[in-house]
Design a protein around this motif. Structure first.
Motif, PDB file in Angstrom:
ATOM      1  N   VAL A 137       0.853  -1.191   0.000  1.00 51.50           N
ATOM      2  CA  VAL A 137       0.000   0.000   0.000  1.00 51.50           C
ATOM      3  C   VAL A 137       0.884   1.235   0.000  1.00 51.50           C
ATOM      4  CG1 VAL A 137      -1.736   1.295   1.304  1.00 51.50           C
ATOM      5  CG2 VAL A 137      -1.875  -1.201   1.193  1.00 51.50           C
ATOM      6  N   ALA A 138       0.538   2.227  -0.791  1.00 56.69           N
ATOM      7  CA  ALA A 138       1.347   3.433  -0.931  1.00 56.69           C
ATOM      8  C   ALA A 138       1.205   4.342   0.290  1.00 56.69           C
ATOM      9  CB  ALA A 138       0.946   4.195  -2.191  1.00 56.69           C
ATOM     10  N   LEU A 139       2.240   5.138   0.515  1.00 59.68           N
ATOM     11  CA  LEU A 139       2.289   6.008   1.681  1.00 59.68           C
ATOM     12  C   LEU A 139       1.167   7.037   1.688  1.00 59.68           C
ATOM     13  CD1 LEU A 139       3.726   6.974   4.250  1.00 59.68           C
ATOM     14  CD2 LEU A 139       5.237   8.338   2.780  1.00 59.68           C
ATOM     15  N   ASP A 140       0.791   7.572   0.537  1.00 57.60           N
ATOM     16  CA  ASP A 140      -0.267   8.592   0.551  1.00 57.60           C
ATOM     17  C   ASP A 140      -1.589   8.020   1.064  1.00 57.60           C
ATOM     18  OD1 ASP A 140      -0.431   7.035  -1.744  1.00 57.60           O
ATOM     19  OD2 ASP A 140      -0.791   8.718  -3.105  1.00 57.60           O
TER      20      ASP A 140
ATOM     21  N   ALA B 231       0.399  11.518  14.148  1.00 58.29           N
ATOM     22  CA  ALA B 231       1.831  11.410  13.883  1.00 58.29           C
ATOM     23  C   ALA B 231       2.134  10.083  13.200  1.00 58.29           C
ATOM     24  CB  ALA B 231       2.644  11.537  15.170  1.00 58.29           C
ATOM     25  N   ILE B 232       3.125  10.115  12.322  1.00 51.97           N
ATOM     26  CA  ILE B 232       3.611   8.910  11.670  1.00 51.97           C
ATOM     27  C   ILE B 232       5.139   8.954  11.636  1.00 51.97           C
ATOM     28  CG2 ILE B 232       1.562   8.666  10.201  1.00 51.97           C
ATOM     29  CD1 ILE B 232       3.316   9.695   7.848  1.00 51.97           C
ATOM     30  N   SER B 233       5.736   7.819  11.308  1.00 50.38           N
ATOM     31  CA  SER B 233       7.167   7.759  11.019  1.00 50.38           C
ATOM     32  C   SER B 233       7.326   6.992   9.718  1.00 50.38           C
ATOM     33  CB  SER B 233       7.940   7.075  12.153  1.00 50.38           C
ATOM     34  OG  SER B 233       9.333   7.077  11.883  1.00 50.38           O
ATOM     35  N   PRO B 234       7.547   7.696   8.607  1.00 46.91           N
ATOM     36  CA  PRO B 234       7.615   7.038   7.298  1.00 46.91           C
ATOM     37  C   PRO B 234       9.002   6.506   6.978  1.00 46.91           C
ATOM     38  CG  PRO B 234       7.717   9.402   7.007  1.00 46.91           C
ATOM     39  CD  PRO B 234       7.597   9.166   8.500  1.00 46.91           C
ATOM     40  N   TRP B 235       9.040   5.562   6.051  1.00 50.05           N
ATOM     41  CA  TRP B 235      10.292   4.989   5.563  1.00 50.05           C
ATOM     42  C   TRP B 235      10.688   5.663   4.261  1.00 50.05           C
ATOM     43  CZ3 TRP B 235      13.076   0.435   7.286  1.00 50.05           C
ATOM     44  CH2 TRP B 235      12.680   0.018   8.559  1.00 50.05           C
ATOM     45  N   ARG B 236      11.978   5.739   4.027  1.00 49.52           N
ATOM     46  CA  ARG B 236      12.494   6.483   2.878  1.00 49.52           C
ATOM     47  C   ARG B 236      12.004   5.919   1.555  1.00 49.52           C
ATOM     48  NH1 ARG B 236      18.719   6.958   2.968  1.00 49.52           N
ATOM     49  NH2 ARG B 236      18.293   8.559   1.379  1.00 49.52           N
ATOM     50  N   ASP B 237      11.931   4.598   1.439  1.00 52.48           N
ATOM     51  CA  ASP B 237      11.485   4.026   0.168  1.00 52.48           C
ATOM     52  C   ASP B 237      10.033   4.371  -0.112  1.00 52.48           C
ATOM     53  OD1 ASP B 237      10.808   2.210   2.337  1.00 52.48           O
ATOM     54  OD2 ASP B 237      10.266   0.740   0.812  1.00 52.48           O
ATOM     55  N   GLN B 238       9.224   4.431   0.944  1.00 50.41           N
ATOM     56  CA  GLN B 238       7.823   4.795   0.778  1.00 50.41           C
ATOM     57  C   GLN B 238       7.689   6.261   0.362  1.00 50.41           C
ATOM     58  OE1 GLN B 238       6.758   3.338   4.830  1.00 50.41           O
ATOM     59  NE2 GLN B 238       5.105   2.254   3.799  1.00 50.41           N
ATOM     60  N   VAL B 239       8.514   7.115   0.966  1.00 52.51           N
ATOM     61  CA  VAL B 239       8.510   8.525   0.605  1.00 52.51           C
ATOM     62  C   VAL B 239       8.944   8.695  -0.847  1.00 52.51           C
ATOM     63  CG1 VAL B 239       9.626  10.757   1.041  1.00 52.51           C
ATOM     64  CG2 VAL B 239       8.838   9.357   2.963  1.00 52.51           C
ATOM     65  N   ALA B 240      10.005   8.006  -1.235  1.00 46.98           N
ATOM     66  CA  ALA B 240      10.521   8.130  -2.603  1.00 46.98           C
ATOM     67  C   ALA B 240       9.482   7.677  -3.630  1.00 46.98           C
ATOM     68  CB  ALA B 240      11.802   7.323  -2.751  1.00 46.98           C
TER      69      ALA B 240
ATOM     70  N   VAL C  62       6.286   7.959  -3.544  1.00 47.27           N
ATOM     71  CA  VAL C  62       5.239   8.970  -3.708  1.00 47.27           C
ATOM     72  C   VAL C  62       5.816  10.294  -4.182  1.00 47.27           C
ATOM     73  CG1 VAL C  62       3.474  10.315  -2.472  1.00 47.27           C
ATOM     74  CG2 VAL C  62       3.745   7.873  -1.995  1.00 47.27           C
ATOM     75  N   GLY C  63       7.021  10.605  -3.706  1.00 41.97           N
ATOM     76  CA  GLY C  63       7.653  11.895  -3.994  1.00 41.97           C
ATOM     77  C   GLY C  63       7.671  12.750  -2.753  1.00 41.97           C
ATOM     78  N   ILE C  64       8.862  13.210  -2.363  1.00 37.31           N
ATOM     79  CA  ILE C  64       8.989  13.879  -1.074  1.00 37.31           C
ATOM     80  C   ILE C  64       8.202  15.182  -1.022  1.00 37.31           C
ATOM     81  CG2 ILE C  64      11.140  15.086  -1.656  1.00 37.31           C
ATOM     82  CD1 ILE C  64      12.018  14.442   1.279  1.00 37.31           C
TER      83      ILE C  64
ATOM     84  N   GLN D 108       1.097  16.773   1.679  1.00 36.53           N
ATOM     85  CA  GLN D 108       0.007  15.990   2.258  1.00 36.53           C
ATOM     86  C   GLN D 108       0.078  16.003   3.779  1.00 36.53           C
ATOM     87  OE1 GLN D 108      -0.326  12.055   0.652  1.00 36.53           O
ATOM     88  NE2 GLN D 108      -2.200  11.575   1.765  1.00 36.53           N
ATOM     89  N   LEU D 109       1.268  15.900   4.338  1.00 34.00           N
ATOM     90  CA  LEU D 109       1.411  15.989   5.787  1.00 34.00           C
ATOM     91  C   LEU D 109       0.842  17.304   6.311  1.00 34.00           C
ATOM     92  CD1 LEU D 109       5.044  14.606   6.209  1.00 34.00           C
ATOM     93  CD2 LEU D 109       2.967  13.522   7.094  1.00 34.00           C
TER      94      LEU D 109
END
Length: 307
Positions: free
Chosen positions: A26-29, A42-51, A53-55, A61-62
């Motif tokens: 499932v995508a981060l967005d 609050a969340i703590s995202p992972w870099r691959d998930q951010v990448a 979607v696009g930082i 969105q945050l």
């Protein structure tokens, strides 16, 4: 100790917990939308998930959802087979620091690395002392840059079962020794001083899954909270199942295992920690097979009842 029983104000979701839902990635967005819909702030995202979607989109969105970060996963993996690999690791950690800053994270979590190539079954060398030295040297370089942009670094000690592949820093004591060496605090040495105030430039991410078993844990939590600045930068919760079916991807939902979660949270709060309890669950055989709604609802209920 804070009362979590009436709301989930201090609940954060590490997005690994929801990265797979009903067996599908499932995508981060979407994960952020799901968290916002349940009032998770609050969340703590992972870099691959951010990448993926696009930082810049993630940052927008945050802001739109009024969600903040409890941490950013992850930097680290410093040891390498050769000088080129060491340099690449430093470059990647610099990028991770910049990403954490863009997303206004309170810290960048470091999973420091271990024997290079061991994850692929082909370690370049077997000298764990060398690996620890490369970790120390790598963090020292990253810390200099992190200080210049105001991004605290949080060393996450991992369970000794992962000493070869993922992290050769395996106890809170080891992590705090590194902190004291690389980021000495001006006052409040171990065993002295008042409870800490502002966060240190270099601290720790305490994950109960990795540290619950440690006979020195309470003593070292006290140590982390003493001084002129707090070393306790992040607090991760889940549970240790007995028996555990997979040493990486069979973390338990809080309350389903053997960790004394209330006791541990009491220790970290007595040491001055007043941040989020961040749920981080890797669960191939259970929670990643369930719907995101089921997992989120259970996280909220267990945050109130057992964390």
């Amino acid at each position: 100790m804070r009362d979590f029983s009436t709301d989930h104000h201090w609940l954060s979701i590490n997005t690994a917990t929801l990265r797979r839902q009903s067996g599908q990635e499932v995508a981060l967005d979407l994960i952020m939308d799901q968290c916002a819909a349940r009032g998770v702030r609050a969340i703590s995202p992972w870099r691959d998930q951010v990448a993926a979607v696009g930082i810049d989109k993630v940052a927008r969105q945050l802001k739109a959802l009024d969600i903040e970060l409890s941490g950013y996963c992850r930097g680290g993996f410093y040891p390498a087979a050769d000088a080129a690999g060491l340099r690449a690791a430093l470059d990647d950690n610099r990028r991770a620091i910049d990403e954490a800053k863009t997303l206004n994270a309170p810290c960048l979590v470091l999973v420091v690395g271990a024997l290079p190539g061991a994850l692929q079954g082909k370690p370049a060398y077997k000298d764990i002392t060398r690996a620890r030295g490369e970790v120390r040297d790598g963090i020292a370089v990253s810390l200099e840059y992190a200080r210049s942009v105001g991004m605290p670094l949080a060393i996450e000690p991992l369970h000794p079962m992962q000493a070869a592949e993922r992290a050769c820093i395996n106890t809170l004591e080891q992590a705090l020794d590194l902190c004291d060496e690389l980021d000495p605090l001006p006052t409040g040495e171990y065993g002295q001083g008042q409870l800490a105030g502002a966060p240190a430039s270099l601290g720790v991410a305490l994950d109960v899954y990795h540290c619950w078993w440690d006979p020195k844990l309470q003593q070292q939590i006290v140590r982390a909270g003493q001084g002129s600045a707090s070393r306790l930068l992040a607090y991760h919760v889940c549970d240790w199942l007995a028996p555990t079916r997979d040493l990486l991807n069979d973390r338990g939902m809080m309350g389903d295992g053997v960790v004394e979660l209330r006791k541990l949270r009491g220790w970290v709060e007595d040491a001055g920690y007043a941040g989020y309890s961040e749920v981080e669950i890797f669960s191939t055989l259970d929670w990643w097979q369930r719907s995101g709604e089921d997992t989120l609802a259970t996280c909220i209920e267990r945050h109130r009842s057992v964390v």
